[in-house]
Design an enzyme around this catalytic site. Structure first.
Site, PDB file in Angstrom:
ATOM      1  N   TYR A  32       0.866  -1.181   0.000  1.00  0.00           N
ATOM      2  CA  TYR A  32       0.000   0.000   0.000  1.00  0.00           C
ATOM      3  C   TYR A  32       0.904   1.234   0.000  1.00  0.00           C
ATOM      4  CZ  TYR A  32      -4.521   2.093  -0.012  1.00  0.00           C
ATOM      5  OH  TYR A  32      -5.643   2.773  -0.423  1.00  0.00           O
ATOM      6  N   HIS A  34       3.119   4.568  -0.719  1.00  0.00           N
ATOM      7  CA  HIS A  34       2.863   6.006  -0.871  1.00  0.00           C
ATOM      8  C   HIS A  34       4.192   6.684  -1.154  1.00  0.00           C
ATOM      9  CE1 HIS A  34       4.408   6.172   3.180  1.00  0.00           C
ATOM     10  NE2 HIS A  34       3.435   5.377   3.602  1.00  0.00           N
ATOM     11  N   GLY A  36       6.135   8.263   0.633  1.00  0.00           N
ATOM     12  CA  GLY A  36       7.180   8.001   1.630  1.00  0.00           C
ATOM     13  C   GLY A  36       8.009   6.781   1.216  1.00  0.00           C
ATOM     14  N   HIS A  37       7.340   5.706   0.789  1.00  0.00           N
ATOM     15  CA  HIS A  37       8.072   4.511   0.349  1.00  0.00           C
ATOM     16  C   HIS A  37       8.935   4.834  -0.870  1.00  0.00           C
ATOM     17  CE1 HIS A  37       4.476   2.473   2.305  1.00  0.00           C
ATOM     18  NE2 HIS A  37       5.484   1.893   2.917  1.00  0.00           N
ATOM     19  N   GLN A  64       4.086  -9.592  13.325  1.00  0.00           N
ATOM     20  CA  GLN A  64       4.264  -8.315  14.024  1.00  0.00           C
ATOM     21  C   GLN A  64       2.934  -7.671  14.412  1.00  0.00           C
ATOM     22  OE1 GLN A  64       6.424  -6.684  10.466  1.00  0.00           O
ATOM     23  NE2 GLN A  64       5.433  -4.773  11.012  1.00  0.00           N
TER      24      GLN A  64
END
Ligand code: PAF
Length: 294
Positions: A32, A34, A36-37, A64
């Site tokens: 997913y 965005h 930032g990635h 996790q």
């Protein structure tokens, strides 16, 4: 761009590149994607150069998440993620299934014979005992275990993580040092929406009102920076002020505000410039985190 869904194929490629002296840059993600990635992908490319290969993994790691957390709702859109990776010049997208990463947890027959079959975890025992580690007790054990597995499969020279998960990056750095993984860990700055909200796949959960109020995390970071710009301030007082400031947003429910030393992650009693602030705030069921150096 090549899509690699199996552990065997990924490790074969990693070994082949290693033997050929090709540099491998790695961005582990839960998808997913965005902007930032994508900034982490650009950083990986910058570090390894045009002759290297950039690998992005897309895997929502079940170990996790606590049973009460959002594993089943975690947003997924592989088609869109692959388009974004292609446009960003990624060479390999590693898209393993749960059965590939944790075959011992998947095979019901093995489970019956030996329910403890998957029994090897990587546990960092100091940095993971504060903040997110207190709020989400098994979280970092899952993160370090899957990242160690991914490092063994991708064999990266450089791996890039986001500062938004500051504690995660510190724990992975510690794991890499303590266990001698031959990989350089880079932490890239948090990317923000135009109003300052840190980019996160979980922002998708917010309704319009919650989204508008969520910017309070960013404003709290700015307020804390202003508060310590000239003088040291007792942490307890600043925590109280920030808690009041954040919960003035009607839907905000504070999980924690913590001032800490960025190396040890231990809380500080007096907050000075250079200390680090981390926040976790719920909006409805959505838990947002943010942090910055003051
Ligand atoms: O930060 C994340 O997206 C995850 O914790 C990571 C590092 C990909 C491990 O599952």
């Amino acid at each position: 761009m090549r899509i690699v869904p199996t552990v065997a194929a990924m490790q074969k490629l990693g070994l082949r590149w290693k033997r050929a002296g090709v540099k491998i840059g790695f961005v582990p993600t839960m998808g997913y994607l965005h902007d930032g990635h994508l900034s982490l992908v650009r950083e990986a490319r910058k570090r390894i150069g045009q002759n290297g290969v950039v690998v992005v993994s897309i895997y929502v790691n079940p170990t996790q998440f606590a049973p009460t957390e959002d594993l089943s709702e975690y947003p997924r859109d592989l088609k869109r993620d692959l388009q974004m990776c292609r446009a960003a010049g990624v060479d390999i997208v590693f898209t393993p299934s749960d059965a590939e990463i944790y075959p011992e947890r998947q095979n019901p027959k093995s489970e019956i014979r030996n329910p403890q079959l998957f029994s090897t975890y990587v546990v960092e025992e100091k940095l993971s005992r504060v903040m997110e580690g207190l709020a989400r007790p098994a979280h970092f054990r899952g993160v370090t275990t899957v990242v160690a597995k991914l490092f063994n499969l991708v064999l990266p020279d450089v791996a890039v993580f986001g500062q938004k998960d500051f504690q995660q990056a510190a724990i992975i750095r510690r794991m890499v040092t303590n266990l001698n993984f031959p990989v350089q860990i880079i932490v890239a700055p948090t990317r923000r929406e135009p109003d300052g909200l840190a980019m996160s796949s979980r922002n998708k959960y917010l309704d319009t009102e919650q989204r508008a109020q969520a910017v309070i995390l960013f404003h709290a970071l700015l307020a804390a920076k202003r508060a310590v710009a000239k003088n040291a301030v007792p942490a307890a007082r600043l925590k109280r002020d920030l808690a009041e400031f954040i919960t003035a947003a009607p839907q905000a429910r504070l999980d924690y505000v913590e001032f800490f030393d960025p190396e040890t992650l231990q809380p500080v009693a007096r907050v000075t410039r250079g200390a680090h602030l981390a926040l976790a705030v719920y909006f409805g069921k959505t838990r947002l985190i943010d942090n910055d150096r003051l």
